[in-house]
Design an enzyme around this catalytic site. Sequence first.
Site, PDB file in Angstrom:
ATOM      1  N   GLU A 102       3.647 -13.786   3.390  1.00 20.49           N
ATOM      2  CA  GLU A 102       3.053 -12.442   3.810  1.00 20.49           C
ATOM      3  C   GLU A 102       3.972 -11.346   3.180  1.00 20.49           C
ATOM      4  OE1 GLU A 102       0.626 -11.141   4.700  1.00 20.49           O
ATOM      5  OE2 GLU A 102      -0.370 -11.732   6.264  1.00 20.49           O
ATOM      6  N   ASP A 103       3.313 -10.201   2.972  1.00 17.58           N
ATOM      7  CA  ASP A 103       3.866  -9.044   2.690  1.00 17.58           C
ATOM      8  C   ASP A 103       4.276  -8.329   3.702  1.00 17.58           C
ATOM      9  OD1 ASP A 103       1.234  -8.584   3.697  1.00 17.58           O
ATOM     10  OD2 ASP A 103       0.739  -6.908   2.332  1.00 17.58           O
ATOM     11  N   ASP A 106       2.688  -6.256  10.717  1.00 17.77           N
ATOM     12  CA  ASP A 106       2.778  -5.086  11.540  1.00 17.77           C
ATOM     13  C   ASP A 106       2.302  -5.358  13.079  1.00 17.77           C
ATOM     14  OD1 ASP A 106       2.078  -2.351  11.966  1.00 17.77           O
ATOM     15  OD2 ASP A 106       0.439  -1.969  10.826  1.00 17.77           O
ATOM     16  N   PHE A 156       4.055   3.977   7.263  1.00 18.98           N
ATOM     17  CA  PHE A 156       3.325   3.282   6.428  1.00 18.98           C
ATOM     18  C   PHE A 156       3.879   3.090   4.991  1.00 18.98           C
ATOM     19  CE2 PHE A 156      -0.129   2.833   3.020  1.00 18.98           C
ATOM     20  CZ  PHE A 156      -0.932   2.005   3.923  1.00 18.98           C
ATOM     21  N   ARG A 169      -0.051  -1.182  -5.705  1.00 16.74           N
ATOM     22  CA  ARG A 169       0.543  -2.578  -5.674  1.00 16.74           C
ATOM     23  C   ARG A 169       1.348  -2.896  -6.696  1.00 16.74           C
ATOM     24  NH1 ARG A 169      -2.695  -5.443  -1.596  1.00 16.74           N
ATOM     25  NH2 ARG A 169      -4.803  -4.700  -1.348  1.00 16.74           N
TER      26      ARG A 169
END
Length: 178
Positions: A102-103, A106, A156, A169
């Site tokens: 996963e990136d 959160d 963020f 990205r």
Amino acid sequence: MNRITIANKQFEIFLDKDMIQKRIRLLGVQLNVDYEGKRPLIVGVLNGSFLFMADLVKELNINCEIAFMRLQSYEGTKTTGKIKELIGLPENIKGRDIIIVEDIVDTGLTISHILKTIREQQPSSVTVCSLLLKPMALKHEVPELGYVGFEIPDDFVVGYGLDYDGLGRNSNDIYKAV
Ligand code: IMP
């Protein structure tokens, strides 16, 4: 570049390319040790993980298979709320060692949903390798979170696979909102 603007929002440098690549090399070393003699199936969650996945698997010298999956969100009924459907989850994962890449984790909602679906198919083991984790934002426990690149504050972030409004990205570095 210390500051960038994406869709009228300002971001400042947070994790540069060298820090990211150095950490990925260490994650690779750990995975090589932990999965020695095994043949894990490494599943990248699109879109955010595409760069991390590519750089991570290049550090691996174990036998491994690669796959990608994607989540599709849509509004369900009022009682079920937002439903996420997995697209492209490989079949026949029963008895396999699965590493989900996963990136970012959160709130943990997304990865919890993925894990629930994967567990139903009775793999031999499941672990999550996430480049980023926001511990302060976590609302769902993720015991399978075995590998984390960086724990970060609840800001963020964008770049290195992560987007803001579909953009950013393609950056080598990770920026945070100012
Ligand atoms: P969660 O379900 O709340 O854990 O959110 C996971 C997903 O939200 C990630 O896979 C990202 O697509 C997105 N996300 C969460 N935080 C950020 C961020 O700081 N930047 C970009 N995307 C984020």
